[in-house]
Motif scaffolding. Structure first.
Motif, short mmCIF file in Angstrom:
data_model
loop_
_atom_site.label_atom_id
_atom_site.label_comp_id
_atom_site.label_asym_id
_atom_site.label_seq_id
_atom_site.Cartn_x
_atom_site.Cartn_y
_atom_site.Cartn_z
N ALA A 1 0.86 -1.19 0.00
CA ALA A 1 0.00 0.00 0.00
C ALA A 1 0.89 1.23 0.00
O ALA A 1 1.88 1.29 0.75
CB ALA A 1 -0.92 0.01 1.21
N ILE A 2 0.56 2.17 -0.86
CA ILE A 2 1.32 3.42 -0.95
C ILE A 2 0.55 4.53 -0.25
O ILE A 2 -0.66 4.67 -0.43
CB ILE A 2 1.58 3.78 -2.43
CG1 ILE A 2 2.44 2.68 -3.09
CG2 ILE A 2 2.24 5.15 -2.55
CD1 ILE A 2 2.61 2.84 -4.59
N PHE A 3 1.27 5.31 0.53
CA PHE A 3 0.68 6.45 1.22
C PHE A 3 1.06 7.71 0.43
O PHE A 3 1.32 7.64 -0.76
CB PHE A 3 1.20 6.51 2.66
CG PHE A 3 0.94 5.24 3.43
CD1 PHE A 3 -0.35 4.86 3.78
CD2 PHE A 3 1.99 4.39 3.78
CE1 PHE A 3 -0.60 3.68 4.47
CE2 PHE A 3 1.76 3.22 4.47
CZ PHE A 3 0.46 2.86 4.81
N GLU A 4 1.10 8.83 1.10
CA GLU A 4 1.51 10.07 0.44
C GLU A 4 2.93 9.89 -0.11
O GLU A 4 3.77 9.25 0.50
CB GLU A 4 1.49 11.24 1.43
CG GLU A 4 0.11 11.54 1.99
CD GLU A 4 -0.85 12.07 0.95
OE1 GLU A 4 -0.41 12.79 0.03
OE2 GLU A 4 -2.05 11.75 1.04
N GLU A 5 3.19 10.47 -1.30
CA GLU A 5 4.46 10.22 -1.99
C GLU A 5 5.48 11.35 -1.86
O GLU A 5 6.61 11.21 -2.34
CB GLU A 5 4.18 9.94 -3.46
CG GLU A 5 3.39 8.66 -3.64
CD GLU A 5 3.21 8.28 -5.09
OE1 GLU A 5 4.19 8.36 -5.86
OE2 GLU A 5 2.08 7.90 -5.46
N SER A 6 5.11 12.45 -1.22
CA SER A 6 6.10 13.51 -1.00
C SER A 6 5.79 14.23 0.32
O SER A 6 4.63 14.42 0.67
CB SER A 6 6.12 14.50 -2.17
OG SER A 6 4.86 15.10 -2.34
N PHE A 7 6.86 14.58 1.01
CA PHE A 7 6.72 15.26 2.29
C PHE A 7 6.33 16.71 2.07
O PHE A 7 6.72 17.32 1.07
CB PHE A 7 8.05 15.22 3.06
CG PHE A 7 8.46 13.86 3.52
CD1 PHE A 7 7.82 13.23 4.57
CD2 PHE A 7 9.51 13.19 2.90
CE1 PHE A 7 8.21 11.98 5.00
CE2 PHE A 7 9.92 11.93 3.33
CZ PHE A 7 9.25 11.32 4.38
N PRO A 8 5.61 17.32 3.02
CA PRO A 8 5.35 18.76 2.93
C PRO A 8 6.67 19.54 2.98
O PRO A 8 7.65 19.07 3.58
CB PRO A 8 4.51 19.06 4.17
CG PRO A 8 4.00 17.74 4.64
CD PRO A 8 4.99 16.71 4.19
N ALA A 9 6.70 20.69 2.37
CA ALA A 9 7.91 21.52 2.35
C ALA A 9 8.37 21.83 3.77
O ALA A 9 7.56 22.16 4.64
CB ALA A 9 7.63 22.81 1.58
N ASP A 10 9.67 21.72 3.99
CA ASP A 10 10.31 22.08 5.26
C ASP A 10 9.74 21.35 6.48
O ASP A 10 9.74 21.89 7.57
CB ASP A 10 10.23 23.59 5.49
CG ASP A 10 10.92 24.37 4.39
OD1 ASP A 10 12.00 23.92 3.96
OD2 ASP A 10 10.37 25.40 3.95
N SER A 11 9.27 20.12 6.30
CA SER A 11 8.71 19.38 7.44
C SER A 11 9.70 18.40 8.06
O SER A 11 9.58 18.07 9.24
CB SER A 11 7.45 18.61 7.01
OG SER A 11 7.79 17.59 6.08
N LEU A 12 10.69 17.95 7.28
CA LEU A 12 11.63 16.95 7.78
C LEU A 12 12.50 17.51 8.90
O LEU A 12 12.94 18.66 8.84
CB LEU A 12 12.50 16.42 6.64
CG LEU A 12 11.78 15.64 5.55
CD1 LEU A 12 12.74 15.22 4.46
CD2 LEU A 12 11.05 14.44 6.10
N GLY A 13 12.71 16.69 9.91
CA GLY A 13 13.56 17.09 11.02
C GLY A 13 12.86 17.86 12.12
O GLY A 13 13.46 18.14 13.15
N LYS A 14 11.61 18.20 11.93
CA LYS A 14 10.87 18.93 12.96
C LYS A 14 10.45 17.97 14.07
O LYS A 14 10.40 16.76 13.89
CB LYS A 14 9.61 19.56 12.37
CG LYS A 14 9.84 20.43 11.16
CD LYS A 14 10.10 21.83 11.56
CE LYS A 14 10.17 22.64 10.28
NZ LYS A 14 10.78 23.85 10.30
N VAL A 15 10.12 18.50 15.22
CA VAL A 15 9.60 17.69 16.32
C VAL A 15 8.13 17.38 16.05
O VAL A 15 7.68 16.24 16.18
CB VAL A 15 9.77 18.41 17.67
CG1 VAL A 15 9.07 17.64 18.78
CG2 VAL A 15 11.24 18.61 17.99
N ASP A 16 7.39 18.40 15.65
CA ASP A 16 5.96 18.23 15.38
C ASP A 16 5.75 17.52 14.05
O ASP A 16 6.63 17.48 13.19
CB ASP A 16 5.27 19.60 15.33
CG ASP A 16 5.26 20.28 16.70
OD1 ASP A 16 5.22 19.57 17.72
OD2 ASP A 16 5.30 21.52 16.74
#
Length: 197
Positions: free
Chosen positions: A36-51
Motif C-alpha cells: 500500500a502506498i501512502f503520500e508520496e512527498s513530504f510537505p515543504a520544510d517538514s523533515l527534522g521537525k519535532v511536530d
C-alpha cells in the motif's frame, strides 16, 4: 507471540521518497507481495521537525505472505511510523508513551525463515540508501550475524514454544475455581517444562 523484528529510523533528507516507494513497489510486485502506498512527498520544510501532521503517513508498506506489514512509512517530520502506531500513540497521554509512535515491529514468525531473510536483506539495502539513524533488532539474530543456521534454529525454537502452548491450551482446561492468573501460571510452567525437553 512469535519471532519479530523491531526497527526505527528517519528519512534521509538528501534521498527521494518517490524512489524509495518505487523500489519497494518493484520488489513487492516481483515477489507478488501485497503493498500500500501512502503520500508520496513530504510537505515543504517538514523533515527534522519535532511536530508532525497527525493526519498523514508518507511512504509505503508491504506484506509478504504470513508476515505482518513491514512499514517503510514516515510521519511528516521524517521519522518512521505507520498507521496503527499513529492511531494508538499519535496523541499520547504522557511523554513515556510518545516513544512508541516511532517503535515499529513486524512479526515474521508465520512467514518463515526464507521470507524473514528477504525482509532483512531488503531493509539493510534500503536503510543504507534512504534512511538515517536506522536501528533494527532481529529476534532471529540474522540482521546482526547473517547466520542462516542460527536463524533456522531460532525459528524452530519459537515454533516449538508456540506449538507447545497451543497443545497445553487445547488439552488442559481451567480447574474448578481456578482464576485466570492461576490457570495461566500453571500453563506457563507446563510449557516451560516441555520446552526444556
Amino acid at each position: 507471540m512469535g519471532l519479530s523484528i523491531h526497527y526505527s529510523g528517519r528519512f534521509n533528507e538528501s534521498a527521494s521518497l518517490k524512489d524509495l516507494i518505487e523500489e519497494v513497489k518493484d520488489v513487492a510486485e516481483i515477489y507478488k507481495w501485497k503493498y500500500a502506498i501512502f503520500e508520496e512527498s513530504f510537505p515543504a520544510d517538514s523533515l527534522g521537525k519535532v511536530d508532525y501532521d497527525p493526519e498523514n503517513i508518507y511512504g509505503i508498506l508491504f506484506s509478504p505472505p504470513g508476515c505482518e506489514p513491514v512499514y517503510l512509512s514516515f510521519l511528516s517530520n521524517g521519522r518512521m511510523s505507520g498507521p496503527p502506531f499513529l492511531q494508538f500513540w499519535g496523541r499520547p497521554n504522557n511523554k513515556s508513551e510518545a516513544a512508541y509512535l516511532y517503535m515499529l515491529s513486524t512479526k515474521t514468525q508465520f512467514a518463515g525463515a526464507t521470507i524473514h531473510k528477504l525482509v532483512i536483506h531488503l531493509l539493510r539495502h534500503l536503510s543504507q540508501k534512504y534512511l538515517l539513524d536506522f536501528k533494527l533488532t532481529d529476534e532471529g539474530h540474522y540482521w546482526e550475524t547473517g547466520d542462516e543456521q542460527l536463524l533456522d534454529e531460532t525459528f524452530a525454537q519459537y515454533t516449538s514454544l508456540i506449538d507447545g502452548f497451543a497443545t497445553v491450551l487445547e488439552t488442559l482446561p481451567p480447574g474448578a475455581g481456578e482464576n485466570f492468573t492461576a490457570y495461566f501460571e500453571r500453563l506457563m510452567k507446563l510449557v516451560e517444562k516441555r520446552y526444556k525437553k
